[in-house]
Design a protein around this motif. Structure first.
Motif, PDB file in Angstrom:
ATOM      1  N   CYS A   1      75.502  19.202  -3.590  1.00 51.74           N
ATOM      2  CA  CYS A   1      75.027  19.617  -2.340  1.00 51.74           C
ATOM      3  C   CYS A   1      73.089  19.828  -1.971  1.00 51.74           C
ATOM      4  O   CYS A   1      72.840  19.245  -1.124  1.00 51.74           O
ATOM      5  N   LEU A   2      73.074  19.906  -3.782  1.00 49.54           N
ATOM      6  CA  LEU A   2      71.470  20.176  -3.590  1.00 49.54           C
ATOM      7  C   LEU A   2      70.743  18.583  -3.600  1.00 49.54           C
ATOM      8  O   LEU A   2      69.659  19.014  -2.833  1.00 49.54           O
TER       9      LEU A   2
ATOM     10  N   GLU B   1      62.148  25.727   2.328  1.00 44.30           N
ATOM     11  CA  GLU B   1      62.634  26.620   1.617  1.00 44.30           C
ATOM     12  C   GLU B   1      64.564  26.448   1.491  1.00 44.30           C
ATOM     13  O   GLU B   1      65.016  26.060   2.953  1.00 44.30           O
ATOM     14  N   VAL B   2      64.741  26.240   0.003  1.00 46.29           N
ATOM     15  CA  VAL B   2      66.564  26.457   0.147  1.00 46.29           C
ATOM     16  C   VAL B   2      66.636  28.096  -0.455  1.00 46.29           C
ATOM     17  O   VAL B   2      66.030  28.424  -1.045  1.00 46.29           O
TER      18      VAL B   2
ATOM     19  N   ALA C   1      70.909  31.593 -12.090  1.00 42.66           N
ATOM     20  CA  ALA C   1      69.717  31.969 -11.534  1.00 42.66           C
ATOM     21  C   ALA C   1      68.763  30.242 -12.008  1.00 42.66           C
ATOM     22  O   ALA C   1      67.783  30.165 -11.983  1.00 42.66           O
ATOM     23  N   GLU C   2      69.801  30.073 -13.710  1.00 38.33           N
ATOM     24  CA  GLU C   2      68.863  28.730 -13.513  1.00 38.33           C
ATOM     25  C   GLU C   2      68.819  27.170 -12.536  1.00 38.33           C
ATOM     26  O   GLU C   2      67.881  26.927 -13.159  1.00 38.33           O
ATOM     27  N   VAL C   3      69.894  27.525 -12.675  1.00 40.24           N
ATOM     28  CA  VAL C   3      70.261  26.861 -10.925  1.00 40.24           C
ATOM     29  C   VAL C   3      69.099  26.139  -9.770  1.00 40.24           C
ATOM     30  O   VAL C   3      68.874  25.530  -9.789  1.00 40.24           O
TER      31      VAL C   3
ATOM     32  N   GLY D   1      64.006  24.656  -7.669  1.00 41.91           N
ATOM     33  CA  GLY D   1      62.701  25.474  -6.811  1.00 41.91           C
ATOM     34  C   GLY D   1      63.676  25.915  -5.441  1.00 41.91           C
ATOM     35  O   GLY D   1      62.448  26.508  -4.271  1.00 41.91           O
ATOM     36  N   ALA D   2      64.898  26.449  -5.526  1.00 41.48           N
ATOM     37  CA  ALA D   2      65.002  27.461  -4.390  1.00 41.48           C
ATOM     38  C   ALA D   2      65.058  29.032  -5.004  1.00 41.48           C
ATOM     39  O   ALA D   2      65.300  29.247  -5.823  1.00 41.48           O
ATOM     40  N   GLU D   3      65.278  30.038  -3.646  1.00 38.87           N
ATOM     41  CA  GLU D   3      65.094  31.274  -3.718  1.00 38.87           C
ATOM     42  C   GLU D   3      66.290  31.692  -4.229  1.00 38.87           C
ATOM     43  O   GLU D   3      67.208  31.952  -2.959  1.00 38.87           O
TER      44      GLU D   3
END
Length: 225
Positions: free
Chosen positions: A21-22, A36-37, A49-51, A56-58
């Motif tokens: 998806c990303l 932003e993502v 959280a690591e993903v 670089g996602a919020e």
């Protein structure tokens, strides 16, 4: 001028399936389309959280429930446009051009992608055909088809309701809609696990009960059985 598009993805124990998806968003990031993502999580205990950090996602964390998660993601978004995606949905090459065309041609309408499954055969083709008919002719795209909408239009429509099921249908009924010229490929994992006929009937009967007035909470309990 800031990039116009905020991507909002609800997650729940989805760290292992987010990669495709990303990855499909990467080109649009370099093109300057995506501002932003936002991953809006429902309390996962996986490596979300690591993903998020690696992408670089919020990351926003709150109570589980897709409607509430989507609403929190939209509230945090800063883009002029919002694109809501499921974690197991992969957009086709060229999707960013389809989005740009829609932004220019129909800024007051929401857009949705043409659905397909990551499976071959007649059952997958038939279920996808019904979903695409339902979206185009009945104005009822589900969340796995994505939803592109200008933030102002989203807010004017009232946004996603904080409910456990049918949040996508609830919002779609309050929006003017147009199809986008690209595909969203979604996972057929649940159809494979439950059977195409059984899963399809469950989805169709859930939609019918919702229109007959059954509460989303009752439907969610039924859906989980």
């Amino acid at each position: 001028m800031p990039a116009p598009l905020s991507i909002v993805i609800p997650t729940l124990e989805a760290a292992d399936e987010l990669g495709p998806c990303l990855g499909a968003l990467a080109t649009a990031l370099t093109e300057g389309l995506i501002r932003e993502v936002i991953l809006t999580d429902g309390g996962s205990r996986d490596a979300i959280a690591e993903v998020a950090d690696a992408a670089g996602a919020e990351l926003i964390v709150g109570p589980p429930g897709r409607g509430g998660q989507l609403a929190r993601g939209a509230e945090a978004a800063r883009g002029e446009w919002l694109l809501f995606l499921h974690a197991d949905t992969v957009l086709s090459p060229g999707w960013s051009e389809a989005v740009r065309r829609h932004m220019e041609a129909a800024p007051d309408r929401a857009g949705f992608f043409r659905l397909r499954f990551d499976a071959r055969g007649a059952p997958a083709a038939l279920v996808a055909a019904w979903a695409n008919f339902r979206a185009r002719r009945l104005g009822l795209p589900y969340g796995d088809q994505g939803l592109l909408v200008r933030a102002a239009v989203y807010r004017r429509a009232g946004g996603y309701p904080d409910q456990p099921l049918m949040e996508d249908v609830s919002l779609a009924r309050r929006l003017p809609l147009s199809p986008l010229g690209a595909e969203a490929t979604t996972s057929a994992r649940r159809y494979r696990a439950e059977g195409w006929l059984r899963r399809g009937w469950r989805n169709l009967s859930t939609l019918a009960l919702y229109f007959l007035g059954a509460s989303p909470e009752r439907l969610a309990r039924r859906y989980a059985r």
